[in-house]
Design an enzyme around this catalytic site. Structure first.
Site, PDB file in Angstrom:
ATOM      1  N   TYR A  32     -21.058   4.981  14.186  1.00  0.00           N
ATOM      2  CA  TYR A  32     -22.507   5.167  14.300  1.00  0.00           C
ATOM      3  C   TYR A  32     -23.080   4.311  15.436  1.00  0.00           C
ATOM      4  O   TYR A  32     -23.904   4.777  16.226  1.00  0.00           O
ATOM      5  CB  TYR A  32     -23.155   4.799  12.970  1.00  0.00           C
ATOM      6  CG  TYR A  32     -24.620   5.127  12.851  1.00  0.00           C
ATOM      7  CD1 TYR A  32     -25.039   6.441  12.664  1.00  0.00           C
ATOM      8  CD2 TYR A  32     -25.586   4.131  12.896  1.00  0.00           C
ATOM      9  CE1 TYR A  32     -26.385   6.744  12.532  1.00  0.00           C
ATOM     10  CE2 TYR A  32     -26.928   4.421  12.776  1.00  0.00           C
ATOM     11  CZ  TYR A  32     -27.336   5.735  12.588  1.00  0.00           C
ATOM     12  OH  TYR A  32     -28.667   6.028  12.472  1.00  0.00           O
ATOM     13  N   LYS A  89     -24.998   5.740  18.825  1.00  0.00           N
ATOM     14  CA  LYS A  89     -26.388   5.396  19.140  1.00  0.00           C
ATOM     15  C   LYS A  89     -26.489   4.617  20.449  1.00  0.00           C
ATOM     16  O   LYS A  89     -27.442   4.819  21.226  1.00  0.00           O
ATOM     17  CB  LYS A  89     -27.014   4.608  17.987  1.00  0.00           C
ATOM     18  CG  LYS A  89     -27.190   5.424  16.714  1.00  0.00           C
ATOM     19  CD  LYS A  89     -28.046   6.663  16.921  1.00  0.00           C
ATOM     20  CE  LYS A  89     -28.364   7.386  15.624  1.00  0.00           C
ATOM     21  NZ  LYS A  89     -29.175   8.594  15.836  1.00  0.00           N
TER      22      LYS A  89
END
Length: 246
Positions: free
Chosen positions: A153, A157
């Site tokens: 993640y 991002k």
């Protein structure tokens, strides 16, 4: 606004995405929200049409390149080119790195990073042609700070923010802006299930001494969508109550 503008919000069925769609609809945009299922799209449609009958929803799975291309082509045919595009859809597949499978790594990168690429790829040219637009990509504090158990993640991002800065440089001269909003700890149904001890530890790390609300993110998106931010591009706006000030 003098003429109603079109806004596309991906991942609009709940939480931050639903709040963004609701805020833009309340601000007078014609909003098209997306979900990955027919039932999810119908729920979005029902909610948004309580504000205005011109709002709508469609099925969009940004993890699927072919389906994304087809859905965006249909969007352009049915509604025209959006002035505002909010890339909010995303997933998590958390695990400690040594236990993280290839499938979980690739699923998060494919949705959270590649999926935004797909949407932007399909819409950048028509937005450039209309010589106006605001693309707003929803990032995360985790892209800046990292977090144990979220290597996939965090990578997605952080990559999203770099992608947004690069795209912003390429299309700024055509009056199309690209920015990121980076939420901190936002209270949603996903965070409500965390153990109280974990929530207390997180709260202690926030100088603002409260968890963020989805409306905090929606308000920032509304600003970036508006002409009030017409000289802002390539930026990441952190909305985290001071949890990270880097």
């Amino acid at each position: 606004m003098s003429e109603q503008q079109l806004a596309l919000v991906t991942g609009a069925s709940r939480g931050i995405g639903a709040a963004i769609a609701a805020r833009l609809a309340a601000d007078g945009y014609r909003v098209i929200g997306t979900a990955t299922s027919d039932s999810g799209a119908e729920a979005i449609r029902t909610s948004l049409q309580q504000v205005s009958a011109v709002n709508d929803a469609l099925v969009l799975n940004i993890a699927d390149g072919e389906q994304t291309a087809t859905a965006i082509k249909q969007l352009l045919a049915d509604y025209g080119t959006p002035q505002v595009v909010v890339n909010n859809a995303g997933i998590t597949r958390d695990n400690l790195f040594l236990r993280l499978s290839d499938d979980d790594w690739e699923a998060v990168i494919n949705t959270n990073l590649n999926g935004v690429f797909r949407v932007c790829k399909a819409l950048a040219k028509p937005m450039i042609k209309q010589k106006s637009g605001s693309i707003i990509n929803i990032s995360s504090i985790i892209g800046t700070t990292g977090n144990a158990g979220q290597a996939n993640y965090a990578a997605a991002k952080a990559g999203l923010e770099g992608f947004s800065r690069s795209l912003a440089q390429e299309i700024a001269s055509r009056n199309v802006r690209v920015n990121c909003v980076s939420p901190g700890f936002i209270q949603t149904d996903m965070t409500d299930v965390l153990p109280e001890g974990q929530k207390e530890a997180i709260l202690a790390s926030i100088p603002g001494k409260r968890f963020g609300q989805v409306e905090d993110i929606a308000g920032t998106v509304a600003f970036l969508a508006s002409d009030d931010s017409k000289y802002i591009t390539g930026q990441t706006i952190h909305v985290n109550g001071g949890m990270n000030m880097g």
